[in-house]
Design an enzyme around this catalytic site. Structure first.
Site, short mmCIF file in Angstrom:
data_model
loop_
_atom_site.label_atom_id
_atom_site.label_comp_id
_atom_site.label_asym_id
_atom_site.label_seq_id
_atom_site.Cartn_x
_atom_site.Cartn_y
_atom_site.Cartn_z
N ASP A 147 0.84 -1.20 0.00
CA ASP A 147 0.00 0.00 0.00
C ASP A 147 0.88 1.26 0.00
O ASP A 147 0.70 2.18 -0.82
CB ASP A 147 -0.88 -0.07 1.25
CG ASP A 147 -2.04 0.91 1.25
OD1 ASP A 147 -2.26 1.57 0.24
OD2 ASP A 147 -2.72 1.00 2.30
N SER A 167 -3.16 -9.79 1.95
CA SER A 167 -3.24 -10.25 3.36
C SER A 167 -2.00 -10.99 3.87
O SER A 167 -1.96 -11.36 5.04
CB SER A 167 -4.46 -11.17 3.60
OG SER A 167 -5.65 -10.42 3.65
N GLY A 203 1.13 -10.04 4.34
CA GLY A 203 2.18 -9.29 5.03
C GLY A 203 1.72 -8.97 6.44
O GLY A 203 1.56 -9.86 7.27
N1 AR6 Z 1 5.28 -5.26 -4.74
C1 AR6 Z 1 4.72 -6.47 -4.59
N2 AR6 Z 1 4.46 -7.04 -3.39
C2 AR6 Z 1 4.81 -6.32 -2.29
C3 AR6 Z 1 5.40 -5.04 -2.37
C4 AR6 Z 1 5.64 -4.50 -3.66
N3 AR6 Z 1 6.20 -3.31 -3.84
N4 AR6 Z 1 5.64 -4.59 -1.10
C5 AR6 Z 1 5.21 -5.57 -0.26
N5 AR6 Z 1 4.73 -6.61 -0.98
P1 AR6 Z 1 1.13 -6.08 3.00
P2 AR6 Z 1 -1.53 -7.01 3.88
C6 AR6 Z 1 4.14 -7.88 -0.50
O1 AR6 Z 1 1.61 -6.03 4.40
O2 AR6 Z 1 -0.95 -8.17 4.57
C7 AR6 Z 1 -0.76 -2.00 4.82
O3 AR6 Z 1 -0.23 -1.18 5.80
C8 AR6 Z 1 4.49 -8.34 0.90
O4 AR6 Z 1 5.73 -9.01 0.90
O5 AR6 Z 1 1.49 -4.98 2.09
O6 AR6 Z 1 -2.76 -7.21 3.03
C9 AR6 Z 1 -2.20 -1.67 4.50
O7 AR6 Z 1 -2.48 -0.30 4.62
C10 AR6 Z 1 3.32 -9.29 1.20
O8 AR6 Z 1 3.59 -10.60 0.69
O9 AR6 Z 1 -0.50 -6.22 2.92
C11 AR6 Z 1 -2.96 -2.48 5.51
O10 AR6 Z 1 -3.05 -1.82 6.75
C12 AR6 Z 1 2.17 -8.71 0.40
O11 AR6 Z 1 2.74 -7.72 -0.46
C13 AR6 Z 1 -2.12 -3.71 5.66
O12 AR6 Z 1 -0.80 -3.33 5.31
C14 AR6 Z 1 1.09 -8.07 1.24
O13 AR6 Z 1 1.66 -7.46 2.39
C15 AR6 Z 1 -2.55 -4.79 4.71
O14 AR6 Z 1 -1.84 -5.95 5.00
#
Ligand code: AR6
Length: 171
Positions: free
Chosen positions: A35, A118, A120
């Protein structure tokens, strides 16, 4: 035309597709992880558009423009927080993927890229989430609306899990 389901290890913000999916939170006002990366790359107009959307329920999805991203649109979805799997998490995660496809279809999107929603901060086990993501895409691909459905694992380990899962599902 046959739909191509692809798995590409990348930073999703670099992909020149019709739409990238954002793993957002209920406020849609930005956060960490993917995000944060999407908002940084898109520029400040993204949060301005998001702030007029009134948030997003878990399992729903809303579309904005991509602004400075190479992608034309961002589809913001909110996946479930993992609480052990007994609180409807699999259904909510599948609904999030399905709503992204629905919103994409409504806007004529032909190529779409998904992060591991979801998996991360929200703590969803990657193996289980990858199975839901790829199974849902396989069902959607059968309808033939999309040209490219791309899954974007961020780490080498995530790439391996997606690839193994795809093999098991005969993708
Ligand atoms: N490109 C592709 N994947 C990525 C990138 C990127 N640039 N950066 C991280 N990932 P998360 P969630 C991966 O935490 O679990 C936010 O603060 C990462 O390694 O981004 O759905 C939102 O505002 C992981 O495998 O999302 C919410 O509050 C995946 O993206 C919360 O985090 C998702 O990790 C949502 O949590």
């Amino acid at each position: 035309m046959a739909v191509c389901i692809e798995i590409i290890q990348a930073d999703i913000t670099t992909l020149a597709v019709d739409a990238i999916v954002n793993a957002a939170n209920n406020t849609l006002l930005g956060g960490g992880g993917v995000d944060g990366a999407i908002h940084r790359a898109a520029g400040p107009q993204l949060v301005t558009e998001c702030s007029a959307l009134g948030g997003c329920a878990t399992g729903d999805a809303k579309l904005t423009k991509g602004y400075q991203l190479p992608a034309r649109y961002v589809i913001h979805t909110v996946g479930p927080v993992w609480h052990g799997g007994g609180q409807g998490e699999p259904q909510l995660l599948q609904r999030a993927y399905l709503r992204c496809f629905e919103v994409a279809r409504e806007h004529g999107v032909k190529s779409i890229a998904f992060p591991a929603i979801s998996c991360g901060v929200y703590g969803y086990p990657l193996r289980d989430a990858a199975r839901i993501a790829l199974t849902t895409a396989k069902q959607v691909a059968a309808d033939d609306d999309f040209q490219r459905i791309i899954f974007v694992p961020f780490s080498e380990q995530a790439l391996q899990i997606y690839q193994e899962t795809a093999r098991r599902l005969n993708l």
